[in-house]
Structure formats: C-alpha cells, structure tokens
Motif scaffolding. Structure first.
Motif, PDB file in Angstrom:
ATOM      1  N   SER A  38       0.910  -1.269   0.016  1.00  0.00           N
ATOM      2  CA  SER A  38       0.205   0.104   0.147  1.00  0.00           C
ATOM      3  C   SER A  38       0.756   1.145   0.002  1.00  0.00           C
ATOM      4  N   CYS A  39       0.257   2.309  -0.365  1.00  0.00           N
ATOM      5  CA  CYS A  39       0.976   3.474  -0.382  1.00  0.00           C
ATOM      6  C   CYS A  39       1.218   4.226   1.354  1.00  0.00           C
ATOM      7  N   THR A  40       0.335   3.604   2.045  1.00  0.00           N
ATOM      8  CA  THR A  40       0.681   4.074   3.342  1.00  0.00           C
ATOM      9  C   THR A  40       2.028   3.273   3.890  1.00  0.00           C
ATOM     10  N   ASN A  43       4.780   5.159   1.999  1.00  0.00           N
ATOM     11  CA  ASN A  43       5.219   6.422   2.744  1.00  0.00           C
ATOM     12  C   ASN A  43       6.030   6.285   3.948  1.00  0.00           C
ATOM     13  N   MET A  44       5.563   5.373   4.781  1.00  0.00           N
ATOM     14  CA  MET A  44       6.290   5.221   6.152  1.00  0.00           C
ATOM     15  C   MET A  44       7.539   4.711   5.944  1.00  0.00           C
ATOM     16  N   HIS A  65      -2.682  13.387   3.328  1.00  0.00           N
ATOM     17  CA  HIS A  65      -2.925  12.258   3.850  1.00  0.00           C
ATOM     18  C   HIS A  65      -2.039  11.438   4.682  1.00  0.00           C
ATOM     19  N   ILE A  66      -0.908  11.805   4.408  1.00  0.00           N
ATOM     20  CA  ILE A  66       0.021  11.439   5.383  1.00  0.00           C
ATOM     21  C   ILE A  66      -0.080  11.881   6.767  1.00  0.00           C
ATOM     22  N   LYS A  69      -4.261  11.123   8.038  1.00  0.00           N
ATOM     23  CA  LYS A  69      -4.805   9.679   7.767  1.00  0.00           C
ATOM     24  C   LYS A  69      -3.884   8.739   8.217  1.00  0.00           C
ATOM     25  N   GLU A  70      -2.527   8.998   7.953  1.00  0.00           N
ATOM     26  CA  GLU A  70      -1.506   8.059   8.229  1.00  0.00           C
ATOM     27  C   GLU A  70      -0.648   8.380   9.629  1.00  0.00           C
ATOM     28  N   GLU A  71      -1.419   9.268  10.345  1.00  0.00           N
ATOM     29  CA  GLU A  71      -0.857   9.990  11.585  1.00  0.00           C
ATOM     30  C   GLU A  71       0.592  10.275  11.510  1.00  0.00           C
ATOM     31  N   CYS A  73       2.947   9.094   9.854  1.00  0.00           N
ATOM     32  CA  CYS A  73       3.844   7.939   9.993  1.00  0.00           C
ATOM     33  C   CYS A  73       4.694   7.782  11.137  1.00  0.00           C
ATOM     34  N   ASP A 148       4.227  11.707  -2.013  1.00  0.00           N
ATOM     35  CA  ASP A 148       3.162  10.899  -1.882  1.00  0.00           C
ATOM     36  C   ASP A 148       2.335  11.086  -3.286  1.00  0.00           C
TER      37      ASP A 148
END
Length: 207
Positions: A38-40, A43-44, A65-66, A69-71, A73, A148
């Motif tokens: 996934s992109c999440t 990104n992390m 989004h990072i 939604k992704e806190e 990372c 991203d």
C-alpha cells in the motif's frame, strides 16, 4: 493473474514483481522501484529511510493524507510538523521555511513531503515548477524531498506532462497501483538504487 510467473518476492525471485518494478522505475525516471502492499506502507518506509527516527522532523502539509490519515507515519518515530496548505494543494513556502527551525533544542528537519495530486484539495495537481521550488528549499537546508504520488498519473494527465518530469526533483516517491491505474492492490516506491536497497531491508523487517 492465475497464469503469472511467481516466486518468493523477499528473495527477489518473483519475475513478475521484478518486471513491474523495472517498468515503474523507467516510467518515473528513477533508478529502481520496490513493490509494497500500500501507499501508506510505502510512505512510512520512505520516511524511515530518509530520517533517523526519534529526534528528527518531517514537514508535511497540514491537510495531507500522511498527516491526517497516516498519523504522520507515527510508527517511524519521526515528528511530523504540519505546514499550511493553500487551496491549490501547494504548501506555503514561507510557512515551510519558518517551521524548519534549525535550533539545538528543536527536532532537526530532515524531510519534506508533498502530495500530488492533493486529495483533500479536490485533486489539485502540483506542477514540476512548484516542486522544483520546494526542492531548492529542501537542498538549502539539507533535507530530502518525498512525494506521496498515489495519484501522480492523474496529475501528469491534468498537466499534460510526464510522471518523470513531476518526480524529477524528488528523492523518493510512492505511486499507487490501485487508484488511477485500477489494479486490485499495491504500490511502488521509487528512488535511487541505494535508497531502494535500504527500503527493501525495511520491507523484509516489516513483512
């Protein structure tokens, strides 16, 4: 899919995955690619590669989004600082520079992240010219630039340019396969060969 050649990806023995990574690297103008679920996750991993964990900071849009939604990372241990996002999806460059804060009592800013296209801002596409300005600021302060690019192919079409041009100044990027490209799942991280080798080690550890 049922007829695809397969192998153990963690040993780099899957010819289909290897070919996919080569194609994406070529399209983006980068040296190498790395398939991730996934992109999440992508990104992390990029944040972990660019930063040394606790005590370092990344600058990211306050509506990205990072960040939302992704806190930021959070599992990477890197402190995320939100930068003001303009209606066109660009980050305010003055606010970005103000938040770098080169001070021994503050976390060191090591990374800046952009989102292209910008989801919350109505899918606004960031131009290569704007990305170059962010890159110049990043280089000035010794930071890396990550994009991203979950919907980077949409941005390329909207701006009538190539994905490679939009990512030219980025040290790393992650591209979704299941959004604009409509695959069932997955994303690809791209960057230099050295960067991708480092990212691959994190994938092995997380897997």
């Amino acid at each position: 899919m049922a007829k695809a050649e397969v192998g153990l990806d963690l040993l780099k023995e899957d010819p289909t995955v290897n070919k996919l990574q080569e194609i994406v690297a070529s399209v983006t103008g980068k040296e190498a690619g790395l398939f991730v679920p996934s992109c999440t996750m992508g990104n992390m991993i990029c944040v972990m590669c660019h930063c040394n964990g606790r005590g370092e900071r990344m600058l990211v849009g306050d509506s990205s989004h990072i960040y939302t939604k992704e806190e930021g990372c959070a599992l990477s241990g890197v402190y995320a600082r939100g930068v003001s996002t303009l209606p066109n999806g660009e980050l305010d460059l003055k606010d970005m520079e103000d938040k770098i804060e080169r001070h021994k009592m503050r976390p060191t800013a090591a990374l800046v992240c952009l989102e292209n296209t910008h989801n919350v801002k109505g899918g606004k596409a960031l131009s290569a010219e704007y990305t170059s300005k962010v890159s110049e600021l990043a280089v000035k302060y010794g930071m890396k630039l990550h994009i991203d690019g979950a919907r980077i192919f949409n941005a390329a079409i909207a701006l009538n340019t190539s994905v490679a041009k939009l990512l030219e100044k980025a040290d790393s990027a992650v591209l979704s396969l299941c959004k604009g490209l409509c695959a069932p799942v997955g994303a690809v991280v791209v960057g230099s060969r050295e960067f991708i080798e480092k990212a691959f080690r994190y994938v092995v550890q997380i897997d």
